[in-house]
Write an enzyme that holds these catalytic residues in place. Structure first.
Site, PDB file in Angstrom:
ATOM      1  N   ASP A 167      -7.621  -4.133  14.425  1.00  0.00           N
ATOM      2  CA  ASP A 167      -8.971  -4.488  13.984  1.00  0.00           C
ATOM      3  C   ASP A 167      -8.963  -5.571  12.912  1.00  0.00           C
ATOM      4  OD1 ASP A 167      -8.004  -3.088  11.822  1.00  0.00           O
ATOM      5  OD2 ASP A 167      -9.583  -1.570  11.790  1.00  0.00           O
ATOM      6  N   GLU A 174      -9.767  -2.325   5.127  1.00  0.00           N
ATOM      7  CA  GLU A 174     -10.415  -2.033   6.396  1.00  0.00           C
ATOM      8  C   GLU A 174     -11.613  -2.952   6.638  1.00  0.00           C
ATOM      9  OE1 GLU A 174      -8.672  -0.259   8.170  1.00  0.00           O
ATOM     10  OE2 GLU A 174      -8.315   1.778   7.494  1.00  0.00           O
ATOM     11  N   HIS A 215      -7.360  -5.720  10.023  1.00  0.00           N
ATOM     12  CA  HIS A 215      -7.227  -5.386   8.603  1.00  0.00           C
ATOM     13  C   HIS A 215      -5.830  -5.748   8.099  1.00  0.00           C
ATOM     14  CE1 HIS A 215      -5.508  -1.423  10.079  1.00  0.00           C
ATOM     15  NE2 HIS A 215      -4.695  -1.664   9.068  1.00  0.00           N
ATOM     16  N   ASP A 253       0.813  -1.215   0.000  1.00  0.00           N
ATOM     17  CA  ASP A 253       0.000   0.000   0.000  1.00  0.00           C
ATOM     18  C   ASP A 253       0.845   1.263   0.000  1.00  0.00           C
ATOM     19  OD1 ASP A 253       0.915  -0.298   2.649  1.00  0.00           O
ATOM     20  OD2 ASP A 253      -0.993  -1.129   3.298  1.00  0.00           O
TER      21      ASP A 253
END
Length: 269
Positions: free
Chosen positions: A141, A148, A143, A72
């Protein structure tokens, strides 16, 4: 699926680096046959990168015939910004090894047409013959890359709006100022990583323990995108003891016993 549990962060980093090193050496890359490696950023892989640099400087590992694809990059952050992932990769890894800069692929978050940039990235992966080993980390979380919670598990490289939890977590890299944290990024998709022939996910620290629990003890769920890799035929989760705090005792025992029995094989998937 394989879960490798090490005592602490340093041991987990060294195990991961040795695995990558062995994979490259066993592949025997040449000018006509490159090893293709997917790479993450963030704090978790830093120890692994340091060990890989050490192996290279000791003469044990070359990246001359390795192609890399990063997961990314932030949108709108100048390439030379100290917190861009271009800067991260060059400062923490690429400038210390013998990789050809033309073979180190990172998404351009300032491209004039971001969708064209994403499509071209997927094409480059395809032209390279696909990813042999994709290394990733996760957020608290669950991801992976910037996929996400709620992301499609078949997603491809695309523009993604960052969740507030991610923005808050990344604020530490921007002097704690939320206004400086990019709110959008280009990211490989879950489907992009799933296409790799092998996937290794690094998970360390007690703050990632619930995410590891969701990744391996509960079902596949697009709200915890890392859980998708339960369905990959060759996934390795590499973690430290702190990251196992939410796992059942019998789960930890099963995987630890499994590692003892297959410590010198690659068939535990």
């Amino acid at each position: 699926m394989r879960l490798v549990i090490l005592e602490d962060y340093d041991q987990a980093s060294e195990w991961a680096a040795k695995y990558i090193c062995n994979r490259i050496i066993q592949f025997k890359p040449t000018q006509g046959r490159y090893f293709t490696l997917g790479l993450p950023t963030g704090s978790t892989p830093l120890g692994c990168y340091k060990k890989l640099i050490e192996y290279h400087k000791n003469g044990d590992l070359s990246f001359k015939y390795v192609k890399t694809f990063n997961m990314d990059e932030y949108v709108g952050l100048p390439r030379n910004h100290p917190e861009s992932y271009h800067s991260y990769m060059w400062n923490n890894f690429f400038k210390h090894i013998d990789i050809d800069p033309n073979n180190a692929h990172i998404l351009d978050g300032n491209a004039p047409d971001l969708q064209v940039e994403c499509d071209a990235f997927e094409k480059k992966i395809e032209e390279a013959g696909g990813i042999d080993l994709f290394v990733g980390g996760i957020g608290p979380d669950g991801h992976i890359a910037f996929n996400e919670p709620g992301s499609s598990l078949s997603s491809r490289t695309r523009l993604k709006t960052l969740a507030m939890d991610t923005i808050l977590a990344n604020a530490k890299y921007f002097d704690g100022d939320l206004s400086k944290v990019p709110t959008m990024a280009l990211t490989v998709g879950v489907g992009t990583v799933m296409d790799a022939r092998e996937v290794m996910i690094l998970i360390t620290g007690a703050h990632k323990a619930f995410a590891l629990y969701k990744a391996i003890e509960e079902g596949v769920n697009h709200m915890w995108t890392v859980s998708a890799f339960q369905q990959h035929p060759r996934t390795i989760f590499v973690c430290d003891e702190d990251a196992t705090l939410e796992l059942r005792v019998k789960t930890v025992k099963y995987f630890k016993d499994g590692e003892i029995s297959i410590s010198k094989t690659w068939d535990y998937f």
